[in-house]
Enzyme design. Structure first.
Site, PDB file in Angstrom:
ATOM      1  N   HIS A   1      -7.226   9.950  -2.391  1.00 45.75           N
ATOM      2  CA  HIS A   1      -6.917  10.007  -1.020  1.00 45.75           C
ATOM      3  C   HIS A   1      -7.368  10.386   0.272  1.00 45.75           C
ATOM      4  O   HIS A   1      -7.479   9.847   1.200  1.00 45.75           O
ATOM      5  CB  HIS A   1      -5.636  10.906  -1.141  1.00 45.75           C
ATOM      6  CG  HIS A   1      -3.806   9.611  -0.064  1.00 45.75           C
ATOM      7  ND1 HIS A   1      -2.590  10.157   0.492  1.00 45.75           N
ATOM      8  CD2 HIS A   1      -4.535   9.524   1.020  1.00 45.75           C
ATOM      9  CE1 HIS A   1      -1.902   9.653   0.990  1.00 45.75           C
ATOM     10  NE2 HIS A   1      -3.344   8.977   2.136  1.00 45.75           N
TER      11      HIS A   1
ATOM     12  N   LYS B   1      -2.475   5.974  -4.564  1.00 46.28           N
ATOM     13  CA  LYS B   1      -3.677   6.434  -3.661  1.00 46.28           C
ATOM     14  C   LYS B   1      -3.602   8.082  -4.671  1.00 46.28           C
ATOM     15  O   LYS B   1      -2.083   8.644  -4.833  1.00 46.28           O
ATOM     16  CB  LYS B   1      -4.071   6.518  -2.307  1.00 46.28           C
ATOM     17  CG  LYS B   1      -3.933   6.152  -1.461  1.00 46.28           C
ATOM     18  CD  LYS B   1      -3.962   5.986   0.149  1.00 46.28           C
ATOM     19  CE  LYS B   1      -3.320   4.450   0.415  1.00 46.28           C
ATOM     20  NZ  LYS B   1      -2.170   4.991   0.623  1.00 46.28           N
TER      21      LYS B   1
ATOM     22  N   ASP C   1       1.187  -1.220  -0.136  1.00 48.15           N
ATOM     23  CA  ASP C   1      -0.448   0.114   0.281  1.00 48.15           C
ATOM     24  C   ASP C   1       0.579   1.104  -0.374  1.00 48.15           C
ATOM     25  O   ASP C   1       2.083   1.674   1.303  1.00 48.15           O
ATOM     26  CB  ASP C   1      -1.308   0.341   1.154  1.00 48.15           C
ATOM     27  CG  ASP C   1      -1.889   1.383   1.205  1.00 48.15           C
ATOM     28  OD1 ASP C   1      -2.817   1.130   0.005  1.00 48.15           O
ATOM     29  OD2 ASP C   1      -1.514   2.271   2.155  1.00 48.15           O
TER      30      ASP C   1
ATOM     31  N   TYR D   1       3.508   9.666  -0.742  1.00 43.83           N
ATOM     32  CA  TYR D   1       4.152   8.782  -0.068  1.00 43.83           C
ATOM     33  C   TYR D   1       5.863   9.057  -0.550  1.00 43.83           C
ATOM     34  O   TYR D   1       7.353   9.364   0.080  1.00 43.83           O
ATOM     35  CB  TYR D   1       4.634   7.525   0.533  1.00 43.83           C
ATOM     36  CG  TYR D   1       3.164   6.983   1.525  1.00 43.83           C
ATOM     37  CD1 TYR D   1       2.138   7.947   1.547  1.00 43.83           C
ATOM     38  CD2 TYR D   1       2.896   5.770   0.961  1.00 43.83           C
ATOM     39  CE1 TYR D   1       1.192   7.647   2.714  1.00 43.83           C
ATOM     40  CE2 TYR D   1       1.250   5.489   2.150  1.00 43.83           C
ATOM     41  CZ  TYR D   1       0.372   6.271   2.108  1.00 43.83           C
ATOM     42  OH  TYR D   1      -0.518   5.750   2.467  1.00 43.83           O
TER      43      TYR D   1
END
Length: 275
Positions: free
Chosen positions: A116, A81, A51, A56
Site C-alpha cells: 500500500h 493492498k 479496488d 479501508y
C-alpha cells in the site's frame, strides 16, 4: 480501438500476463454498511474492477458483494493492498492470507495484491519483507499479480536489489490534471509498469475550476466525466470512488465522447508541478 467499459490493459502476472479493466470502482472511505450495495451497483452497471485495501476495512464487504452479485469470480478483478508488516515474516504473510480469505474465501485468490505504501515499519527492510511475501503468494497461486502503491522512483529502483519479480505489475498513485507526477509516470511507462490512478477526481476539490468547466461544457459532460476520460486517454487504469448509485452510473458514462488534442493540452496545463 475505441475505449469501452470492457476495455482492459495488460500487465505481467505470475504464470501469464493478466488483463486489468481500465475503469474500476474505488471503495476507500466507503462504510461497511454501504460497501456491498455500492459494489453490486457497480457490477450492475458493467464495472468489473473493485479496488480495496486492508486499511479501508471493507474487504469482507467486497467479498460479500462478489458472492451475491451473480457473476462468475473469474469475471471480476479485485485489487487489495497491504500496508502492515507483522512482527515476523510469517505474521506478515498471515495478514495477507486474511485479506484473501475475506475477499475470496478459503482457497480463493486475489487478482492483484499491492504494497500500500513505502512508509513501512523498518523502511527498506519492511518493504523487502512485504514484497517477498507478495512473491510467495504469487508462487503459491494465491494472487495473480503483484505490485505497489505510492512508490516513487527511488523505491522502485531499490527493489532491484532483492526482488525476484521486477518490475512490479502496477504502481497505484494519485493522478489527475493537477497532480501529474510526470517524472514518475515516465519511469513507469519506460519500465512497463501499469499506472493506476487513485483520486482521479482530485477528491472533488477542483470541480469548479473554470478551465475544467469549459472543457466539460464543450462536450456536454460533467467535470467528473471529463477527469475520468482524461485519465483513460492517458492510458491509466482509473479508479473513481463513489457510493452513490447515480454517481457510479455517471462515472461509467465516459465512452461516448473523446477529448481532442487541444482538450488534453489544456488539462495538461493545470499541473501544479508537484513531483
Amino acid at each position: 480501438m475505441a475505449l469501452s467499459l470492457q476495455s482492459t490493459t495488460t500487465a505481467p502476472g505470475g504464470k501469464s500476463s493478466i488483463r486489468i479493466p481500465r475503469l474500476g470502482l474505488g471503495v476507500y472511505q466507503i462504510a461497511q454498511s454501504n460497501c456491498i450495495s455500492a459494489c453490486k451497483t457497480a457490477f450492475g452497471e458493467g464495472y468489473r474492477l473493485i479496488d480495496t485495501a486492508q486499511l479501508y476495512r471493507n474487504e469482507e464487504q467486497v467479498g460479500a458483494a462478489i458472492r451475491e452479485c451473480g457473476l462468475d469470480r473469474a469475471d471480476i478483478f479485485v485489487t487489495t493492498k497491504q500496508g502492515v508488516r507483522g512482527e515476523t515474516p510469517k505474521a506478515t504473510y498471515d495478514f495477507a492470507i486474511e485479506s484473501i480469505k475475506s475477499i475470496s474465501g478459503f482457497g480463493g485468490y486475489i487478482d492483484l495484491f499491492l504494497i500500500h505504501v513505502p512508509w513501512i515499519r523498518g523502511e527498506a527492510e519492511g518493504r523487502r519483507e512485504i514484497w517477498q511475501v507478495m512473491e510467495r503468494l504469487l508462487d503459491e497461486g494465491k494472487v495473480k499479480a503483484i505490485g505497489v502503491s505510492n512508490y516513487d522512483v527511488e523505491h522502485l529502483e531499490e527493489m532491484k536489489a532483492y526482488a525476484k519479480v521486477w518490475p512490479p505489475a502496477v504502481n497505484q498513485i494519485e493522478l489527475h490534471p493537477w497532480r501529474q507526477q510526470r517524472g514518475l509516470v515516465a519511469y513507469c511507462e519506460k519500465n512497463g509498469i501499469v499506472l493506476q490512478a487513485y483520486s482521479p477526481l482530485a477528491e472533488g476539490a477542483k470541480m469548479d475550476d473554470p478551465v475544467l468547466r469549459t472543457v466539460a461544457d464543450k462536450h456536454g459532460k460533467t467535470p467528473a466525466q471529463v477527469l475520468i476520460r482524461y485519465g483513460l486517454q492517458k492510458d491509466w487504469v482509473v479508479l473513481p470512488k463513489s457510493e452513490k448509485a447515480e454517481r457510479i452510473k455517471e462515472n461509467a458514462d465516459v465512452f461516448g465522447f473523446e477529448l481532442d488534442e487541444q482538450d488534453m493540452r489544456t488539462l495538461d496545463g493545470l499541473d501544479e508541478g508537484m513531483a
